[in-house]
Write a protein that holds these residues in place. Structure first.
Motif, PDB file in Angstrom:
ATOM      1  N   UNK A 186       0.854  -1.254  -0.065  1.00 52.79           N
ATOM      2  CA  UNK A 186      -0.035   0.145  -0.123  1.00 52.79           C
ATOM      3  C   UNK A 186       0.878   0.968   0.118  1.00 52.79           C
ATOM      4  N   UNK A 187       2.054   1.011   0.440  1.00 52.57           N
ATOM      5  CA  UNK A 187       2.881   2.234   0.359  1.00 52.57           C
ATOM      6  C   UNK A 187       4.017   2.261  -0.559  1.00 52.57           C
ATOM      7  N   UNK A 188       3.990   0.963  -1.318  1.00 56.77           N
ATOM      8  CA  UNK A 188       5.088   0.905  -2.274  1.00 56.77           C
ATOM      9  C   UNK A 188       4.727   0.674  -3.703  1.00 56.77           C
ATOM     10  N   UNK A 189       3.393   0.359  -4.061  1.00 53.53           N
ATOM     11  CA  UNK A 189       2.925  -0.058  -5.291  1.00 53.53           C
ATOM     12  C   UNK A 189       2.116   1.037  -5.960  1.00 53.53           C
ATOM     13  N   UNK A 190       2.739   1.734  -7.099  1.00 56.81           N
ATOM     14  CA  UNK A 190       1.919   2.582  -7.831  1.00 56.81           C
ATOM     15  C   UNK A 190       0.640   1.862  -8.497  1.00 56.81           C
ATOM     16  N   UNK A 191      -0.250   2.761  -8.546  1.00 54.63           N
ATOM     17  CA  UNK A 191      -1.714   1.960  -8.860  1.00 54.63           C
ATOM     18  C   UNK A 191      -1.772   1.171 -10.310  1.00 54.63           C
ATOM     19  N   UNK A 192      -1.026   1.735 -11.122  1.00 53.59           N
ATOM     20  CA  UNK A 192      -0.835   1.129 -12.502  1.00 53.59           C
ATOM     21  C   UNK A 192       0.152   0.054 -12.508  1.00 53.59           C
ATOM     22  N   UNK A 193       0.854  -0.208 -11.731  1.00 55.01           N
ATOM     23  CA  UNK A 193       1.819  -1.287 -11.481  1.00 55.01           C
ATOM     24  C   UNK A 193       1.650  -2.304 -10.383  1.00 55.01           C
ATOM     25  N   UNK A 194       0.296  -2.197  -9.962  1.00 52.36           N
ATOM     26  CA  UNK A 194       0.019  -3.186  -8.774  1.00 52.36           C
ATOM     27  C   UNK A 194      -0.082  -4.653  -9.050  1.00 52.36           C
ATOM     28  N   UNK A 195      -0.608  -4.940 -10.554  1.00 51.24           N
ATOM     29  CA  UNK A 195      -0.735  -6.246 -10.849  1.00 51.24           C
ATOM     30  C   UNK A 195       0.512  -6.970 -10.870  1.00 51.24           C
ATOM     31  N   UNK A 196       1.261  -6.150 -11.417  1.00 51.09           N
ATOM     32  CA  UNK A 196       2.704  -6.750 -11.828  1.00 51.09           C
ATOM     33  C   UNK A 196       3.384  -7.054 -10.726  1.00 51.09           C
TER      34      UNK A 196
END
Length: 469
Positions: A186-196
């Motif tokens: 939740x602090x590290x994953x940019x929204x458009x890279x979450x799946x990856x």
């Protein structure tokens, strides 16, 4: 678009139609480089962490086959319809391992005891992560499991009660892993890279299963089953040292992150923040999207954990594969699932970022494929009798297609929850707790089952001894 959890304020990025995921109406931050980035290094270390988590979880499934006197199991399963012997006879290399006279019900308690510990630390996992950080919680959770794994042979010698207690303690340690990891992302994953990023992280679980199952079989065959627990326990301790040394809870506290990457992550998450700081427990429990995630997790995990704990036994007792074949063939489905998780994560983010698919559309499609596909092939596996090749193929396809769920319901918590819940992993903890109180019965009761061919691969033990099916 209204908030998925009733009574909660919308995130800034939730206004308007869901044509682009989560960031509608706000400018996108310029993506930072991927190679050698701190966020992908975290994903890689998390990958190996979940590799260790599942290696420690499944090693007993194979070792137990070698720990138990086979005559005891065959006597208990007198109503089973077994396939004829077909494996090439092999020379037994190891006969030094101690054998135990544990019947099918006792084996069920041993295999299921892990999950009774696992459910206890779900809610505390999210809460503790908010206090001490996901880094320490995840690290010490896996370390505790690794240490207790090393003591498993001693516990088995002391008696069934001690072994069940040790496995329960291992479950306590692993119960915090997913809430802690979700809190960190939740602090590290940019929204458009979450799946990856999340697919890379959690794909380690599948690869851990792929490696642990055949390697456990090889160790049991050439050495002694006790070394299964010693080897994986030591690997877990080594991973803990690397994790504590290299990882930070947030981009702000990371020692080696570049200024450009830090700004990219923080700016991309800025529009995700919520002004509400208290946890809205009642609206959460009334949230239909949350319950949809719970039902999806429950449905998938019931099958997943049943196969995870009992597939080696099914391969040995019904399909009659020897110990070496057993380990490799039991691992094959999870190798397919690992590949599927990696590829589906890439595909999901590409659909959202490049093809402008909505987040809800991507999550629904990937969840649908990850649920219906495995169900069809698993049911089909119950109708093929003793066709060994087709049984392995159907089980492999079923588990492989389940990998699509990693980019569907599995990470949907991060899509629907405001920062109040994301920061401490409570939403993930709640959903895991609810589903684990249900799915634990899969591991306990299915271990008291009789395996047979025919209409079902695994059936409840409700038959009368001596009845032919």
């Amino acid at each position: 678009m209204r908030s998925p959890v009733r009574g909660l304020p919308l995130n800034d990025g939730d206004e308007g139609t869901d044509s682009t995921p989560l960031l509608q109406g706000s400018p996108r931050a310029e993506a930072a480089v991927v190679c050698c980035s701190a966020r992908y290094n975290l994903a890689l270390l998390a990958f190996f962490g979940f590799f260790v988590v599942y290696a420690l979880r499944v090693n007993l499934s194979v070792a137990l086959v070698d720990m138990v006197n086979s005559n005891t199991t065959l006597a208990e399963n007198s109503t089973s319809s077994e396939c004829p012997e077909h494996s090439v006879p092999i020379k037994v290399h190891n006969q030094t391992g101690k054998k135990y006279q544990w019947d099918a019900e006792t084996q069920g308690w041993i295999l299921g005891s892990f999950f009774y510990g696992y459910i206890i630390t779900q809610i505390p996992g999210g809460y503790i992560a908010s206090k001490v950080g996901g880094k320490l919680l995840l690290g010490f959770g896996i370390l505790g499991t690794a240490v207790f794994t090393v003591f498993t042979p001693l516990a088995a010698d002391l008696g069934v009660g001690f072994l069940i207690a040790v496995r329960t303690l291992e479950g306590l340690g692993e119960g915090v892993t997913f809430p802690a990891m979700h809190a960190m992302w939740s602090s590290w994953a940019p929204p458009l890279e979450r799946s990856k990023l999340l697919s890379i992280s959690y794909a380690g679980a599948q690869l851990g299963t792929v490696i642990a199952l055949p390697l456990s079989g090889i160790i049991c065959f050439y050495m002694d089953w006790v070394y299964v627990f010693y080897l994986f326990g030591i690997v877990g301790i080594f991973w803990f040292i690397l994790w504590i040394w290299l990882v930070s809870d947030t981009p702000e506290t990371h020692r080696a992150i570049s200024p450009a990457e830090k700004e990219y992550i923080l700016s991309s998450l800025r529009n995700q923040l919520s002004s509400q700081k208290s946890v809205p427990w009642i609206p959460m429990l009334k949230s239909l999207p949350l319950w949809a995630i719970v039902v999806a997790h429950f449905s998938y995990n019931w099958t997943f954990y049943t196969l995870l704990t009992l597939l080696p036994t099914y391969m040995k007792e019904i399909l009659r594969f020897n110990v070496q074949e057993n380990g490799f063939l039991s691992a094959l489905p999870y190798f397919g699932s690992w590949l599927c998780m990696i590829l589906s994560g890439q595909a999901a983010d590409n659909l959202r970022a490049k093809w402008n698919f909505s987040t809800i559309c991507v999550r629904r499609v990937f969840s649908l494929v990850g649920m219906i596909g495995p169900a069809v092939f698993l049911v089909a596996a119950g109708y093929i009798g003793c066709d060994y090749s087709l049984a392995v193929v159907f089980l492999t396809i079923s588990t492989t297609l389940g990998g699509f769920g990693s980019s569907g319901f599995s990470i949907n918590h991060l899509d629907i929850a405001p920062s109040t819940l994301l920061e401490n992993g409570k939403l993930f903890s709640v959903s895991l707790l609810l589903l684990m109180y249900l799915v634990q019965f899969s591991s306990h009761y299915s271990a008291k089952v009789k395996y047979k061919t025919g209409l079902s691969v695994i059936t409840m033990d409700t038959e009368t001894e001596g009845t032919n099916k």
